[in-house]
Motif scaffolding. Structure first.
Motif, short mmCIF file in Angstrom:
data_model
loop_
_atom_site.label_atom_id
_atom_site.label_comp_id
_atom_site.label_asym_id
_atom_site.label_seq_id
_atom_site.Cartn_x
_atom_site.Cartn_y
_atom_site.Cartn_z
N PRO A 225 37.87 43.86 39.84
CA PRO A 225 37.83 45.18 40.17
C PRO A 225 36.84 45.86 39.62
O PRO A 225 36.67 46.99 40.07
CB PRO A 225 39.15 45.56 40.64
N GLU A 226 36.82 45.88 38.22
CA GLU A 226 36.19 46.73 37.14
C GLU A 226 34.69 45.83 36.66
O GLU A 226 34.22 46.19 35.95
CB GLU A 226 36.77 46.59 36.39
N GLN B 281 30.77 44.24 37.64
CA GLN B 281 29.72 45.96 37.93
C GLN B 281 29.13 44.99 39.59
O GLN B 281 28.53 45.76 40.10
CB GLN B 281 28.98 45.46 37.12
N PHE B 282 29.62 44.01 39.82
CA PHE B 282 29.23 43.52 41.32
C PHE B 282 30.14 43.37 42.19
O PHE B 282 31.28 43.83 42.10
CB PHE B 282 28.63 41.51 40.51
N GLU B 283 29.37 42.94 43.46
CA GLU B 283 30.47 43.29 44.18
C GLU B 283 31.43 41.82 45.13
O GLU B 283 30.45 40.98 44.73
CB GLU B 283 29.29 42.97 45.66
N THR B 284 32.50 42.14 44.28
CA THR B 284 33.27 40.53 44.49
C THR B 284 34.40 41.27 45.99
O THR B 284 34.14 42.04 45.76
CB THR B 284 33.67 40.55 43.24
N GLN B 285 35.53 40.40 46.14
CA GLN B 285 36.28 40.39 47.42
C GLN B 285 36.99 40.96 46.28
O GLN B 285 38.20 40.63 45.73
CB GLN B 285 36.11 39.49 48.05
N LYS B 286 37.90 42.30 47.26
CA LYS B 286 39.25 42.70 47.09
C LYS B 286 40.39 41.74 47.32
O LYS B 286 40.31 41.66 49.11
CB LYS B 286 39.58 44.27 47.06
N PHE B 287 41.79 41.27 46.80
CA PHE B 287 42.41 41.04 47.64
C PHE B 287 43.63 41.01 47.79
O PHE B 287 44.41 40.58 47.89
CB PHE B 287 43.04 39.67 46.82
N TYR B 288 43.51 42.25 47.43
CA TYR B 288 45.01 43.34 46.93
C TYR B 288 44.62 44.58 47.92
O TYR B 288 43.78 44.67 47.92
CB TYR B 288 46.00 43.02 45.71
#
Lengths: 198, 256
Positions: free
Chosen positions: A188-189, A191-198
């Motif tokens: 979540p923190e 700097q790049f695009e990641t998928q949130k799982f929650y």
């Protein structure tokens, strides 16, 4: 997910406290009581008729339920080193080692080649996340056949199977906890695009 | 054909019988293989985590690997696993000549694997797709957090057609390399690539040496139908090497 990670220390603390409390407080006295009672019962039983259970089993040999509970004598593992410790096995058993015929190895090899071709073919098509899942699934099928036939685990004793598979169990533990930490805390923190799982 | 009869093999005094000794030795090998799985497993978990954090970097990186060479290596290793299994079977049956041939073929497969790896590594060293500071023209440039400002070897080659010619970088590969260096921290993929395949390659070499040792034992006739624990143990090790590659190949070469 976050709660599981944040409160995992409490879970561990509860288990750590509960284990000796339950073990020494409840189980151990129970075991001691049963041991003493069983000793007294056994001591007195010498004055009475013994071998009743044997007689019962002999009379009800054909009973299917009893057969299931006792296990079928004909279908017990009888290959190399089936006993956990050799002392447990019967005296002077000279068991033949299971030799898998070369033909079976050849068939397994052919199957593994086919699986390799499938992996490569699937990877040429872009399916997004499915690609990874399919590749890992095919690799796992291949791994299963290598383990079962080439490494003889299919005919090995239970202990070796448990030993080897425990490694994968611990690996899963490592993966689950690390991944849980990453998706709940790092991603979540980022700097790049990641998928949130929650 | 010489075969050792069961009366010839004298088990060690602290074992009950030959069967006991065999079972104990094999159990020890399985425990060792557990540690192997856990060692590679740590790297796999690291790979999957960084793959989920930097999907683009890993995708671009895997596109620069030649899956054809990886597939050839997969086939070679699978076949060597087969010959190793066959060798154990031949030793158990007392067919000495066939066992020697099977073991020799296994060593040859290991050699082919390492030769293919040598060409793969050689090209990567030349092009500069290597981990960390070694991917920079001046390795000392990247001290601290100054890496972003440094010039990479890949960039140097992409801007110089003469260097591309020298290192056999085709136009297709050049576009792939351009995509790789367009993302920050791209060298991480090659860190994983070299550590994982390097450690695996080390295991292939160690396995080949062990198989050679077993081959000598087979030639001398110290292993046979009555006693084949070393062959079995080395065989199990070799299959684990194969097992690791079964997962490595799709992870590195196919799914980016």
């Amino acid at each position: 997910m976050e709660y599981v990670i944040n409160y995992s220390l409490y879970f561990i603390a509860i288990v750590a406290v509960a284990t000796p409390v339950i073990g020494f407080g409840i189980f151990a006295p129970g075991v001691a009581t049963i041991t003493i009672v069983a000793f007294i019962v056994n001591w007195f039983s010498q004055f009475f008729q013994t071998g009743r259970s044997d007689q019962f089993f002999k009379e009800n040999e054909a009973n299917p339920i009893l057969k299931f509970v006792k296990g079928d004598a004909e279908h017990k593992e009888e290959h190399a080193s089936s006993a956990m410790w050799v002392e447990d096995s019967e005296e002077e058993v000279h068991e033949e080692h299971h030799v898998i015929p070369i033909k079976v190895y050849g068939l397994v090899l052919g199957f593994l080649f086919v699986m390799t071709v499938i992996t490569v073919a699937v990877a040429q098509v872009d399916l997004g996340k499915l690609n990874m899942i399919i590749a890992m699934a095919v690799a796992s099928i291949k791994a299963f056949f290598v383990l079962a036939y080439f490494m003889h685990l299919k005919y090995d004793n239970m202990l070796n199977r448990v030993i080897f598979l425990s490694a994968f169990g611990f690996l899963l533990l490592l993966f689950a906890f690390s991944m849980g930490d990453i998706v709940s805390r790092i991603a979540p923190e980022a700097q790049f695009e990641t998928q949130k799982f929650y | 054909m010489t075969s050792v009869s069961s009366t010839e093999f004298q088990h060690q005094h602290h074992f009950k019988d030959a069967e006991h000794q065999y079972a104990s030795a094999k159990q020890g090998v399985w425990l060792f293989l557990c540690t192997e799985i856990l060692m590679f497993g740590g790297l796999f978990v690291g790979y999957l985590i960084y793959h989920s954090l930097y999907p683009e970097v890993f995708k671009n990186g895997s596109h620069t690997l030649d899956w054809k060479l990886g597939a050839v290596n997969t086939i070679v290793l699978l076949f060597s696993s087969f010959t190793m299994a066959a060798a154990i079977s031949y030793v158990q049956k007392g067919k000495k000549q066939l066992a020697i041939i099977a073991l020799a073929v296994t060593i040859a497969c290991a050699a082919i694997f390492m030769i293919v790896k040598y060409f793969e590594y050689g090209h990567k060293f030349a092009v500069g797709t290597v981990p960390g500071k070694f991917s920079l023209v001046d390795p000392k440039c990247g001290v601290g957090v100054a890496r972003e400002k440094c010039r990479t070897k890949v960039d140097q080659i992409l801007k110089d057609p003469a260097l591309q010619e020298k290192y056999h970088v085709s136009a297709v590969e050049a576009t792939k390399l351009q995509a790789v260096i367009s993302k920050p921290r791209w060298e991480m993929f090659y860190g994983f690539y070299f550590v994982m395949t390097g450690l695996h390659g080390l295991h292939v070499v160690a396995g080949a040496v062990l198989i050679f040792w077993v081959l000598l034992k087979t030639m001398k006739g110290t292993v046979g139908p009555a006693y084949f624990t070393p062959v079995e143990g080395v065989g199990l090790f070799w299959h684990v090497v194969d097992l690791v590659w079964i997962y490595l190949f799709p992870l590195l070469y196919l799914v980016g």
